[in-house]
Write a protein that holds these residues in place. Structure first.
Motif, PDB file in Angstrom:
ATOM      1  N   VAL A 244       0.887  -1.422   0.197  1.00 21.03           N
ATOM      2  CA  VAL A 244       0.244   0.084  -0.104  1.00 21.03           C
ATOM      3  C   VAL A 244       1.077   1.085  -0.166  1.00 21.03           C
ATOM      4  O   VAL A 244       0.712   2.036  -1.069  1.00 21.03           O
ATOM      5  N   ALA A 245       1.584   1.159   0.460  1.00 24.82           N
ATOM      6  CA  ALA A 245       2.983   2.454   0.750  1.00 24.82           C
ATOM      7  C   ALA A 245       3.391   2.379  -0.636  1.00 24.82           C
ATOM      8  O   ALA A 245       3.308   3.631  -0.918  1.00 24.82           O
ATOM      9  N   THR A 246       3.825   1.445  -1.344  1.00 24.08           N
ATOM     10  CA  THR A 246       4.300   2.059  -2.101  1.00 24.08           C
ATOM     11  C   THR A 246       3.103   2.725  -3.690  1.00 24.08           C
ATOM     12  O   THR A 246       3.974   2.829  -4.323  1.00 24.08           O
ATOM     13  N   ALA A 247       2.126   1.692  -3.558  1.00 20.49           N
ATOM     14  CA  ALA A 247       1.383   2.276  -4.369  1.00 20.49           C
ATOM     15  C   ALA A 247       0.553   3.609  -4.096  1.00 20.49           C
ATOM     16  O   ALA A 247       1.196   4.468  -4.850  1.00 20.49           O
ATOM     17  N   MET A 248       1.296   3.750  -2.968  1.00 22.78           N
ATOM     18  CA  MET A 248       0.707   4.777  -2.392  1.00 22.78           C
ATOM     19  C   MET A 248       1.906   6.368  -3.107  1.00 22.78           C
ATOM     20  O   MET A 248       1.101   7.158  -3.260  1.00 22.78           O
ATOM     21  N   ALA A 249       3.089   6.162  -2.786  1.00 25.78           N
ATOM     22  CA  ALA A 249       4.223   7.064  -3.336  1.00 25.78           C
ATOM     23  C   ALA A 249       3.950   6.848  -4.924  1.00 25.78           C
ATOM     24  O   ALA A 249       4.460   8.006  -4.993  1.00 25.78           O
ATOM     25  N   GLN A 265      -8.460  11.690   2.996  1.00 27.07           N
ATOM     26  CA  GLN A 265      -7.929  11.800   1.733  1.00 27.07           C
ATOM     27  C   GLN A 265      -7.361  10.510   1.378  1.00 27.07           C
ATOM     28  O   GLN A 265      -7.512   9.647   0.958  1.00 27.07           O
ATOM     29  N   ARG A 266      -6.085  10.840   2.393  1.00 24.33           N
ATOM     30  CA  ARG A 266      -4.921   9.838   2.180  1.00 24.33           C
ATOM     31  C   ARG A 266      -5.211   8.622   2.711  1.00 24.33           C
ATOM     32  O   ARG A 266      -5.376   7.020   2.038  1.00 24.33           O
ATOM     33  N   GLU A 267      -6.358   8.449   3.729  1.00 27.14           N
ATOM     34  CA  GLU A 267      -6.860   7.856   4.494  1.00 27.14           C
ATOM     35  C   GLU A 267      -7.436   6.487   4.049  1.00 27.14           C
ATOM     36  O   GLU A 267      -7.308   5.055   3.696  1.00 27.14           O
ATOM     37  N   ALA A 268      -8.622   7.359   3.523  1.00 25.02           N
ATOM     38  CA  ALA A 268      -9.916   6.520   2.694  1.00 25.02           C
ATOM     39  C   ALA A 268      -8.945   5.935   1.128  1.00 25.02           C
ATOM     40  O   ALA A 268      -9.491   4.429   1.184  1.00 25.02           O
ATOM     41  N   THR A 269      -7.659   6.688   1.398  1.00 27.95           N
ATOM     42  CA  THR A 269      -7.625   5.936  -0.731  1.00 27.95           C
ATOM     43  C   THR A 269      -6.292   5.005  -0.406  1.00 27.95           C
ATOM     44  O   THR A 269      -6.374   4.258  -0.574  1.00 27.95           O
ATOM     45  N   GLU A 270      -5.688   4.642   1.242  1.00 30.64           N
ATOM     46  CA  GLU A 270      -5.302   3.864   1.763  1.00 30.64           C
ATOM     47  C   GLU A 270      -5.993   2.877   1.856  1.00 30.64           C
ATOM     48  O   GLU A 270      -5.443   1.393   1.131  1.00 30.64           O
ATOM     49  N   ASP A 272      -8.485   1.592  -0.250  1.00 30.35           N
ATOM     50  CA  ASP A 272      -8.992   1.641  -1.218  1.00 30.35           C
ATOM     51  C   ASP A 272      -8.205   0.357  -1.566  1.00 30.35           C
ATOM     52  O   ASP A 272      -8.162  -0.555  -1.697  1.00 30.35           O
ATOM     53  N   LEU A 273      -6.737   0.816  -1.323  1.00 27.78           N
ATOM     54  CA  LEU A 273      -4.843   0.624  -1.960  1.00 27.78           C
ATOM     55  C   LEU A 273      -5.444  -1.014  -1.129  1.00 27.78           C
ATOM     56  O   LEU A 273      -5.116  -2.055  -1.465  1.00 27.78           O
ATOM     57  N   ASP A 274      -5.457  -0.982  -0.061  1.00 28.25           N
ATOM     58  CA  ASP A 274      -5.614  -1.938   1.349  1.00 28.25           C
ATOM     59  C   ASP A 274      -6.719  -3.494   1.237  1.00 28.25           C
ATOM     60  O   ASP A 274      -6.869  -4.485   0.175  1.00 28.25           O
TER      61      ASP A 274
END
Ligand code: B12
Length: 357
Positions: A244-249, A265-270, A272-274
């Motif tokens: 998730v961290a790599t995809a977020m970066a 927003q960051r939390e919500a995106t993380e 979804d990625l999770d």
């Protein structure tokens, strides 16, 4: 001869729950019951389709979570009112049936709907509700010795918990009926995970249980197909935070707006990625890419209606493909998911730039 729930009844009930009209909604359901509509039909042909419609409205961002919670509460009240007013004839003659949601599964209402239908079909039902920790369920089974345990799972990411319950219940000598949307089309993943019986919905479960002459004596000790999964889902699940961290970066690098996200927003995106990784792991666990592609289509719809460009999701899938290069099955599933996302975007009428993923 009993009466049936009509399309007008459903439209009226939907209006009521949509306006938070709790008492009128309960009165309406009770009036249907007095009009000779069987209580099972009120649950399955009125409450179930309404709840499914509410889910779609939430997924399409037309209803807020608060509206969904308010409506679900009303449906809960309807189930309770019917359950207390309409008692089963020959209650409990079929035996004792424990109904429980697997650990981490918070969709208690589908399980409750199922439970009440079984009660009216003559089972002595013990309803344990949402997210029952496996060891506690097993000790309950030992103490109460039911004839069958019905295991409910509404989201496929809980399937690993479901498998633990299935094995533990069978070890305790209690046969397992598996059901709920999380077990997939026709509850096929329930069969894969070794449940003694599966049913696609409550009506089907009535048939299945009626034609299962003596679950407690008939199946326990029988040789079951033992379920074996490789470790891919475990190894990938362990890497979830890092993936998730790599995809977020990467997203922040490619899409400048992401770098400026607020904490929320960051939390919500993380989240979804999770979820993408969680559903990928669930699909690998049951060895069925369809679990992942169905999820990607769903996610495509959810995100398109929230104006998230699908190109961003495709970027995430590409990051995961690069990171998981040594998991060939995961790579194949991610590729299939990307294809699905593309099709969903086109169907949903996403702008060409977003759909061309
Ligand atoms: C209300 C609701 C919630 C409530 C549940 C409250 C409650 N008391 O149950 C809350 C807010 C907790 C919730 C949470 C979430 N939810 Co929700 N929820 C719903 C909603 C709108 C209605 C649920 C319901 O009442 N269903 C009743 C009917 C419609 O379900 P049913 O499966 O047809 O029920 C039958 C069978 O399954 C069967 N059955 C049930 N158990 C058993 C057991 C056995 C043995 C057998 C044989 C049969 C059987 O009997 C029922 C009658 O026939 C659904 C929409 C939907 N389509 O279900 C979404 C839905 C299930 N949720 C969804 C999601 C995404 C979530 C969350 C992940 C949201 C989030 N971001 O947090 C979380 C997950 C929580 C968790 N880990 O469990 C998605 C799942 C999508 C997917 N890809 O799997 C859905 C489908 C919404 C949507 N359209 O997108 N949710």
């Amino acid at each position: 001869m009993t009466a049936a729930v009509s399309a007008e009844d459903r439209a009226h009930y939907f209006e009521l729950v949509g306006h938070g009209a709790e008492v009128p909604a309960v009165d309406f359901a009770l009036a249907l019951s007095e009009r000779d509509v069987a209580p099972q039909d009120i649950l399955l042909d009125l409450v179930v389709p309404t709840q499914a419609r509410i889910g779609d409205l939430w997924a399409r961002n037309e209803w807020s979570v608060a509206q969904e919670h308010a409506a679900t509460h009303i449906s809960d009240q309807v189930v309770a009112a019917l359950a207390t007013r309409r008692r089963a004839e020959h209650a409990g003659r079929r035996g004792v049936l424990v109904v429980a949601c697997v650990d981490g599964e918070w969709h208690a209402l589908p399980a409750r709907l199922f439970a009440e239908v079984m009660r009216w079909d003559g089972w002595d039902v013990r309803f344990l509700g949402a997210s029952v920790p496996t060891p506690h369920l097993v000790s309950y089974l030992h103490r109460h010795g039911p004839d069958v345990v019905a295991v409910s799972c509404s989201v496929p990411t809980r399937l690993t918990s479901a498998q633990r319950v299935i094995v533990a219940a069978q070890d305790a000598g209690v046969p397992v009926l598996a059901g709920g949307a999380g077990f997939g089309p026709d509850a096929r993943w329930g069969t894969r995970l070794g449940a003694d019986r599966v049913a696609a919905d409550a009506r089907h479960a009535v048939e299945v249980l009626r034609s299962w002459p003596s679950p407690a004596v008939g199946d326990v000790g029988a040789v079951r197909g033992s379920f074996v999964s490789d470790d891919d889902h475990v190894l990938i699940a362990k890497r979830r935070p890092q993936l998730v961290a790599t995809a977020m970066a990467e997203l922040a690098q490619r899409i400048p707006a992401v770098a400026r996200y607020t904490d929320a927003q960051r939390e919500a995106t993380e989240y979804d990625l999770d979820q993408v990784v969680e559903f990928l792991c669930a699909a690998l666990f049951v060895d069925d890419p369809q679990l992942f592609t169905t999820f990607m289509s769903w996610m495509g719809t959810v995100l398109t209606t929230r104006r998230v460009p699908l190109s961003a999701v495709a970027c995430v899938l590409d990051t995961y493909r690069r990171e998981l290069y040594d998991f060939p099955r995961a790579l194949a599933y991610l590729a299939a998911g990307r294809l699905c996302l593309n099709e969903t975007g086109l169907e949903a009428g996403a702008p060409k730039s977003a759909a061309a993923v």
